[in-house]
Design a protein around this motif. Structure first.
Motif, PDB file in Angstrom:
ATOM      1  N   LYS A 255      44.760  30.812  49.807  1.00  0.00           N
ATOM      2  CA  LYS A 255      43.312  30.737  49.682  1.00  0.00           C
ATOM      3  C   LYS A 255      42.681  30.507  51.044  1.00  0.00           C
ATOM      4  O   LYS A 255      43.169  29.709  51.836  1.00  0.00           O
ATOM      5  CB  LYS A 255      42.901  29.605  48.736  1.00  0.00           C
ATOM      6  CG  LYS A 255      43.237  29.863  47.274  1.00  0.00           C
ATOM      7  CD  LYS A 255      42.651  28.791  46.386  1.00  0.00           C
ATOM      8  CE  LYS A 255      42.933  29.084  44.917  1.00  0.00           C
ATOM      9  NZ  LYS A 255      42.344  28.058  44.034  1.00  0.00           N
TER      10      LYS A 255
ATOM     11  N   PRO B  76      45.880  42.849  46.893  1.00  0.00           N
ATOM     12  CA  PRO B  76      45.447  42.289  45.600  1.00  0.00           C
ATOM     13  C   PRO B  76      44.563  41.057  45.794  1.00  0.00           C
ATOM     14  O   PRO B  76      44.981  39.919  45.549  1.00  0.00           O
ATOM     15  CB  PRO B  76      46.770  41.944  44.915  1.00  0.00           C
ATOM     16  CG  PRO B  76      47.703  41.639  46.050  1.00  0.00           C
ATOM     17  CD  PRO B  76      47.301  42.557  47.179  1.00  0.00           C
TER      18      PRO B  76
ATOM     19  N   GLN C   6      41.440  38.666  44.888  1.00  0.00           N
ATOM     20  CA  GLN C   6      40.549  38.257  43.801  1.00  0.00           C
ATOM     21  C   GLN C   6      39.418  37.446  44.425  1.00  0.00           C
ATOM     22  O   GLN C   6      39.586  36.283  44.794  1.00  0.00           O
ATOM     23  CB  GLN C   6      41.296  37.416  42.767  1.00  0.00           C
ATOM     24  CG  GLN C   6      40.420  36.986  41.594  1.00  0.00           C
ATOM     25  CD  GLN C   6      41.195  36.151  40.589  1.00  0.00           C
ATOM     26  OE1 GLN C   6      42.385  35.935  40.746  1.00  0.00           O
ATOM     27  NE2 GLN C   6      40.511  35.680  39.562  1.00  0.00           N
ATOM     28  N   ARG C   7      38.266  38.079  44.563  1.00  0.00           N
ATOM     29  CA  ARG C   7      37.146  37.430  45.238  1.00  0.00           C
ATOM     30  C   ARG C   7      36.469  36.435  44.301  1.00  0.00           C
ATOM     31  O   ARG C   7      36.305  36.695  43.114  1.00  0.00           O
ATOM     32  CB  ARG C   7      36.148  38.474  45.732  1.00  0.00           C
ATOM     33  CG  ARG C   7      36.779  39.467  46.707  1.00  0.00           C
ATOM     34  CD  ARG C   7      35.753  40.327  47.408  1.00  0.00           C
ATOM     35  NE  ARG C   7      36.400  41.259  48.314  1.00  0.00           N
ATOM     36  CZ  ARG C   7      36.783  40.971  49.543  1.00  0.00           C
ATOM     37  NH1 ARG C   7      36.576  39.747  50.022  1.00  0.00           N
ATOM     38  NH2 ARG C   7      37.366  41.877  50.308  1.00  0.00           N
ATOM     39  N   HIS C   8      36.052  35.321  44.862  1.00  0.00           N
ATOM     40  CA  HIS C   8      35.401  34.280  44.079  1.00  0.00           C
ATOM     41  C   HIS C   8      33.935  34.622  43.844  1.00  0.00           C
ATOM     42  O   HIS C   8      33.341  35.440  44.558  1.00  0.00           O
ATOM     43  CB  HIS C   8      35.522  32.936  44.793  1.00  0.00           C
ATOM     44  CG  HIS C   8      36.941  32.506  44.994  1.00  0.00           C
ATOM     45  ND1 HIS C   8      37.294  31.331  45.620  1.00  0.00           N
ATOM     46  CD2 HIS C   8      38.124  33.100  44.650  1.00  0.00           C
ATOM     47  CE1 HIS C   8      38.606  31.212  45.655  1.00  0.00           C
ATOM     48  NE2 HIS C   8      39.132  32.276  45.081  1.00  0.00           N
TER      49      HIS C   8
ATOM     50  N   GLY D 147      32.099  35.774  47.940  1.00  0.00           N
ATOM     51  CA  GLY D 147      33.408  36.402  47.805  1.00  0.00           C
ATOM     52  C   GLY D 147      33.953  36.991  49.084  1.00  0.00           C
ATOM     53  O   GLY D 147      35.165  37.191  49.219  1.00  0.00           O
TER      54      GLY D 147
ATOM     55  N   TYR E  30      38.297  33.876  48.642  1.00  0.00           N
ATOM     56  CA  TYR E  30      39.068  34.787  47.805  1.00  0.00           C
ATOM     57  C   TYR E  30      40.490  34.264  47.674  1.00  0.00           C
ATOM     58  O   TYR E  30      40.923  33.374  48.410  1.00  0.00           O
ATOM     59  CB  TYR E  30      39.078  36.203  48.390  1.00  0.00           C
ATOM     60  CG  TYR E  30      39.522  36.274  49.828  1.00  0.00           C
ATOM     61  CD1 TYR E  30      40.873  36.302  50.171  1.00  0.00           C
ATOM     62  CD2 TYR E  30      38.584  36.316  50.857  1.00  0.00           C
ATOM     63  CE1 TYR E  30      41.276  36.360  51.483  1.00  0.00           C
ATOM     64  CE2 TYR E  30      38.979  36.378  52.174  1.00  0.00           C
ATOM     65  CZ  TYR E  30      40.327  36.401  52.486  1.00  0.00           C
ATOM     66  OH  TYR E  30      40.724  36.460  53.799  1.00  0.00           O
ATOM     67  N   THR E  31      41.207  34.837  46.730  1.00  0.00           N
ATOM     68  CA  THR E  31      42.604  34.488  46.502  1.00  0.00           C
ATOM     69  C   THR E  31      43.452  35.738  46.680  1.00  0.00           C
ATOM     70  O   THR E  31      43.141  36.782  46.104  1.00  0.00           O
ATOM     71  CB  THR E  31      42.807  33.929  45.079  1.00  0.00           C
ATOM     72  OG1 THR E  31      41.985  32.773  44.914  1.00  0.00           O
ATOM     73  CG2 THR E  31      44.264  33.556  44.851  1.00  0.00           C
TER      74      THR E  31
ATOM     75  N   LEU F 243      46.633  37.368  45.685  1.00  0.00           N
ATOM     76  CA  LEU F 243      47.602  37.219  44.609  1.00  0.00           C
ATOM     77  C   LEU F 243      48.955  37.804  45.007  1.00  0.00           C
ATOM     78  O   LEU F 243      49.020  38.772  45.777  1.00  0.00           O
ATOM     79  CB  LEU F 243      47.093  37.924  43.347  1.00  0.00           C
ATOM     80  CG  LEU F 243      45.735  37.440  42.814  1.00  0.00           C
ATOM     81  CD1 LEU F 243      45.290  38.320  41.662  1.00  0.00           C
ATOM     82  CD2 LEU F 243      45.824  35.986  42.383  1.00  0.00           C
TER      83      LEU F 243
ATOM     84  N   GLN G   4      52.132  40.114  44.664  1.00  0.00           N
ATOM     85  CA  GLN G   4      52.248  41.457  44.103  1.00  0.00           C
ATOM     86  C   GLN G   4      53.713  41.840  44.030  1.00  0.00           C
ATOM     87  O   GLN G   4      54.426  41.762  45.038  1.00  0.00           O
ATOM     88  CB  GLN G   4      51.483  42.463  44.968  1.00  0.00           C
ATOM     89  CG  GLN G   4      51.426  43.863  44.387  1.00  0.00           C
ATOM     90  CD  GLN G   4      50.608  44.793  45.274  1.00  0.00           C
ATOM     91  OE1 GLN G   4      50.578  44.629  46.479  1.00  0.00           O
ATOM     92  NE2 GLN G   4      49.945  45.761  44.678  1.00  0.00           N
TER      93      GLN G   4
END
Length: 376
Positions: free
Chosen positions: A3, A78, A80-82, A86, A90-91, A93, A95
């Motif tokens: 993060k 990959p 994942q925007r907050h 964002g 973001y995170t 992930l 893969q």
């Protein structure tokens, strides 16, 4: 799972800033950092009553500047925007490895290998205007001048002669050697694509491309080599790769060829090309004069002037001006024909190019008038 916690301007929230760097700074204050060994030992000697202990070692790896991640590779991450900011929060992930991922990991040199493969593709004679033998001959002819310019640039950056530093030196290899710099400069000066497209293809920053073009362009000018203008121009990296793989020309090239029809311009294609080549030096001088006016003074030392991309190339500027002065269509029609430029941009092109045509004695007459063909 990783993060990102600190957005720009909030490094004060970084615990490393508070718990480590501040104590290192206190520990080596007043001590001359004369070598890598002194720096490493001073950092490792940092202690606090609260129990802080620091381990330090010299990293001798090579980390060249100017490297960037290609758009396609970055988009494939990959992320994942907050919901809140964002872009900063973001995170990333995990893969699972796929067949494509395994193949990418198995590359011999990673980004360096991809970069070298792309340089080989960019050496296509359709882009450089030179055969492989001619390109090698030009590279050999400029090698000494490029080396001298490089040493001169290093001397200016240092502010004097080089001094031998103590400690283990990395001796890093630059991203591009002199032959690569020449190749990229030729491709850019022939207006094949913008430096942003080259940066995307080679996974480097636009600033990196701009700097090397500026440095190599001076050597080419001193040598007297005129790279000319390519018959194709690409707005995206995907279009350029499609052309190299399948020979498919971009739609804009077909449009320009259609607009260059002698029935529209009032001159043959060879005459139009000759006119474009005659006006090229004046166009460059005019562009520099306008840039000087916008700056309000001379260019600052080290600036990369003259290497920023134009949406409308010099040859297209001449063609659009000829068509407009022949009263064949309006500015709106010309802008719609190109597709990705505005009416005001075309108007600016006509306003800047018309005086150049007048000085060259090739101002075209409107269709239907006597002496409608431009002449000297």
């Amino acid at each position: 799972m990783i993060k990102q916690r600190h957005c720009p301007g909030t490094s004060k929230w970084n615990k490393i800033e508070h718990r480590l760097f501040s104590h290192i700074t206190l520990n080596w204050r007043g001590r001359p950092l004369t070598s890598h060994e002194v720096v490493v030992k001073t950092i490792a000697a940092t202690r606090t009553r609260a129990g802080l202990r620091v381990e330090a070692a010299l990293d001798t790896g090579d980390y060249p500047t100017g490297v960037a991640i290609g758009k396609e590779r970055f988009t494939a991450l990959p992320l994942q925007r907050h919901a809140t900011h964002g872009t900063w929060n973001y995170t990333l992930l995990p893969q699972p490895a796929t067949t494509t991922d395994v193949a990418a990991v198995g590359e011999s040199d990673g980004p360096a290998g991809r970069r070298q493969a792309m340089l080989t593709r960019l050496a296509d004679p359709r882009l450089t205007g030179l055969t492989g033998t001619e390109l090698d001959r030009l590279s050999n002819a400029l090698a000494l001048a490029q080396a001298a310019r490089t040493q001169q640039r290093y001397t200016e950056q240092r502010g004097g002669r080089a001094r031998r530093a103590t400690g283990r030196l990395r001796g890093g290899k630059p991203l591009f050697d002199d032959a690569d710099r020449l190749l990229l400069t030729l491709v850019y000066q022939r207006q094949v694509c913008s430096m942003n497209v080259l940066a995307d293809l080679l996974e480097v920053t636009g600033t990196c491309i701009g700097d090397l073009v500026k440095q190599t362009r001076d050597v080419l000018e001193d040598h007297g080599h005129n790279p000319g203008v390519a018959s194709v121009r690409f707005a995206t990296a995907r279009d350029l790769l499609t052309f190299l793989d399948h020979g498919i020309r971009p739609a804009r090239t077909a449009i320009i060829e259609a607009l260059s029809d002698p029935a529209l311009t009032g001159m043959s294609r060879d005459e139009l090309n000759d006119l474009t080549e005659r006006l090229a030096p004046r166009q460059a001088a005019h562009a520099e004069r306008l840039t000087h006016q916008r700056r309000g003074g001379p260019r600052r030392p080290g600036a990369r002037g003259g290497v920023f991309p134009q949406k409308i190339s010099n040859s297209e500027r001449v063609l659009l001006t000829v068509l407009y002065l022949r009263k064949l269509c309006t500015l709106d029609v010309l802008a719609d024909a190109l597709g990705d430029v505005s009416r005001s941009a075309v108007a600016g092109v006509v306003r800047e190019t018309r005086p150049l045509l007048e000085r060259d004695g090739c101002l075209p007459y409107p269709v239907g008038c006597q002496n409608s063909a431009p002449g000297r």
